[in-house]
Design a protein around this motif. Structure first.
Motif, PDB file in Angstrom:
ATOM      1  N   LYS A 114     -87.501  40.886 -81.271  1.00  0.00           N
ATOM      2  CA  LYS A 114     -86.678  41.812 -80.494  1.00  0.00           C
ATOM      3  C   LYS A 114     -85.604  41.109 -79.683  1.00  0.00           C
ATOM      4  CE  LYS A 114     -90.327  45.165 -80.261  1.00  0.00           C
ATOM      5  NZ  LYS A 114     -91.258  45.911 -79.450  1.00  0.00           N
ATOM      6  N   GLY A 115     -85.471  39.796 -79.828  1.00  0.00           N
ATOM      7  CA  GLY A 115     -84.527  39.039 -79.023  1.00  0.00           C
ATOM      8  C   GLY A 115     -85.206  38.499 -77.781  1.00  0.00           C
ATOM      9  N   SER A 116     -84.673  37.404 -77.245  1.00  0.00           N
ATOM     10  CA  SER A 116     -85.320  36.792 -76.087  1.00  0.00           C
ATOM     11  C   SER A 116     -84.424  35.728 -75.469  1.00  0.00           C
ATOM     12  CB  SER A 116     -86.652  36.172 -76.499  1.00  0.00           C
ATOM     13  OG  SER A 116     -86.444  35.194 -77.487  1.00  0.00           O
ATOM     14  N   LEU A 117     -84.877  35.228 -74.327  1.00  0.00           N
ATOM     15  CA  LEU A 117     -84.261  34.083 -73.654  1.00  0.00           C
ATOM     16  C   LEU A 117     -85.155  32.886 -73.948  1.00  0.00           C
ATOM     17  CD1 LEU A 117     -82.304  32.746 -71.623  1.00  0.00           C
ATOM     18  CD2 LEU A 117     -83.871  33.469 -69.834  1.00  0.00           C
ATOM     19  N   VAL A 118     -84.594  31.855 -74.575  1.00  0.00           N
ATOM     20  CA  VAL A 118     -85.366  30.683 -74.981  1.00  0.00           C
ATOM     21  C   VAL A 118     -84.843  29.472 -74.210  1.00  0.00           C
ATOM     22  CG1 VAL A 118     -86.034  29.237 -76.915  1.00  0.00           C
ATOM     23  CG2 VAL A 118     -85.655  31.664 -77.283  1.00  0.00           C
ATOM     24  N   GLU A 119     -85.740  28.775 -73.524  1.00  0.00           N
ATOM     25  CA  GLU A 119     -85.374  27.570 -72.778  1.00  0.00           C
ATOM     26  C   GLU A 119     -86.012  26.367 -73.451  1.00  0.00           C
ATOM     27  OE1 GLU A 119     -85.867  27.763 -68.540  1.00  0.00           O
ATOM     28  OE2 GLU A 119     -85.575  29.933 -68.564  1.00  0.00           O
ATOM     29  N   ILE A 120     -85.191  25.358 -73.753  1.00  0.00           N
ATOM     30  CA  ILE A 120     -85.663  24.141 -74.410  1.00  0.00           C
ATOM     31  C   ILE A 120     -85.549  23.006 -73.404  1.00  0.00           C
ATOM     32  CG2 ILE A 120     -85.346  22.594 -76.358  1.00  0.00           C
ATOM     33  CD1 ILE A 120     -83.826  24.894 -77.738  1.00  0.00           C
ATOM     34  N   LYS A 126     -91.447  14.673 -74.898  1.00  0.00           N
ATOM     35  CA  LYS A 126     -91.804  15.762 -75.808  1.00  0.00           C
ATOM     36  C   LYS A 126     -90.916  16.971 -75.546  1.00  0.00           C
ATOM     37  CE  LYS A 126     -96.477  14.428 -76.704  1.00  0.00           C
ATOM     38  NZ  LYS A 126     -97.729  14.883 -77.207  1.00  0.00           N
ATOM     39  N   VAL A 127     -90.638  17.718 -76.612  1.00  0.00           N
ATOM     40  CA  VAL A 127     -89.801  18.900 -76.514  1.00  0.00           C
ATOM     41  C   VAL A 127     -90.690  20.113 -76.260  1.00  0.00           C
ATOM     42  CG1 VAL A 127     -88.172  20.383 -77.748  1.00  0.00           C
ATOM     43  CG2 VAL A 127     -88.097  17.904 -78.074  1.00  0.00           C
ATOM     44  N   PHE A 128     -90.324  20.907 -75.239  1.00  0.00           N
ATOM     45  CA  PHE A 128     -91.060  22.120 -74.911  1.00  0.00           C
ATOM     46  C   PHE A 128     -90.118  23.308 -75.036  1.00  0.00           C
ATOM     47  CE2 PHE A 128     -93.488  18.855 -72.754  1.00  0.00           C
ATOM     48  CZ  PHE A 128     -94.785  19.235 -73.041  1.00  0.00           C
ATOM     49  N   VAL A 129     -90.601  24.357 -75.678  1.00  0.00           N
ATOM     50  CA  VAL A 129     -89.828  25.582 -75.858  1.00  0.00           C
ATOM     51  C   VAL A 129     -90.543  26.702 -75.133  1.00  0.00           C
ATOM     52  CG1 VAL A 129     -88.859  27.192 -77.518  1.00  0.00           C
ATOM     53  CG2 VAL A 129     -89.026  24.769 -78.111  1.00  0.00           C
ATOM     54  N   GLU A 130     -89.820  27.377 -74.233  1.00  0.00           N
ATOM     55  CA  GLU A 130     -90.382  28.496 -73.486  1.00  0.00           C
ATOM     56  C   GLU A 130     -89.540  29.738 -73.767  1.00  0.00           C
ATOM     57  OE1 GLU A 130     -91.083  29.906 -68.892  1.00  0.00           O
ATOM     58  OE2 GLU A 130     -90.761  27.784 -69.315  1.00  0.00           O
ATOM     59  N   GLU A 131     -90.214  30.823 -74.135  1.00  0.00           N
ATOM     60  CA  GLU A 131     -89.517  32.052 -74.487  1.00  0.00           C
ATOM     61  C   GLU A 131     -89.879  33.145 -73.490  1.00  0.00           C
ATOM     62  OE1 GLU A 131     -88.682  34.444 -78.533  1.00  0.00           O
ATOM     63  OE2 GLU A 131     -90.763  33.955 -78.165  1.00  0.00           O
ATOM     64  N   THR A 132     -88.845  33.874 -73.041  1.00  0.00           N
ATOM     65  CA  THR A 132     -89.036  35.014 -72.166  1.00  0.00           C
ATOM     66  C   THR A 132     -88.493  36.240 -72.885  1.00  0.00           C
ATOM     67  OG1 THR A 132     -88.652  33.563 -70.269  1.00  0.00           O
ATOM     68  CG2 THR A 132     -88.564  35.925 -69.869  1.00  0.00           C
TER      69      THR A 132
END
Length: 134
Positions: A114-120, A126-132
């Motif tokens: 549905k779409g989101s805000l993704v912070e990398i 290490k790479v962390f991906v957080e989605e809101t």
């Protein structure tokens, strides 16, 4: 000719007719299910939803590539500034891939349909991906 052989031929033809109608029904059902959710505007399929991808300043000095599915969005050596990318959803399911060009390490992430805000962000190498979700 006996009447027995005529009856078996009639039964065979009736069975084939019922089977043909069954196949026709299943083909129509699959076509209906395949095309019922597609919305098109101007000949192109349109999906609702927008992805906003924020690459944090913690990647400063790293060479980074960001892909959604097989589309390259960003390929550069990062500065200390945060980079924001905003794209429309363009497929049924989307995957974000963050590639460290120096080590060629890939970090995959399935995006919300549905779409989101993704912070990398990068923490301790290490790479962390957080989605809101929106």
């Amino acid at each position: 000719m006996s009447n027995k052989s005529i009856n078996s031929n009639k039964q065979f033809m009736v069975g084939n007719g019922i089977l043909a109608f069954g196949v026709f029904f299943i083909v129509c059902l699959f076509l209906y299910l395949g095309f019922r959710f597609q919305r098109k505007e101007g000949g192109k399929q349109v999906f609702e939803g927008i992805y906003t991808i924020c690459v944090a300043g913690s990647f400063s000095g790293d060479s980074l590539s960001v892909y959604v599915n097989d589309s390259l969005l960003l390929n550069k050596t990062m500065t200390e500034a945060e980079v924001k990318l905003q794209i429309n959803r363009f497929a049924e399911e989307n995957m974000l891939m963050v590639v460290d060009n120096r080590t060629e390490e890939i970090t995959p992430f399935n995006l919300n349909p549905k779409g989101s805000l993704v912070e990398i962000q990068k923490k301790n190498g290490k790479v962390f991906v957080e989605e809101t979700a929106r």
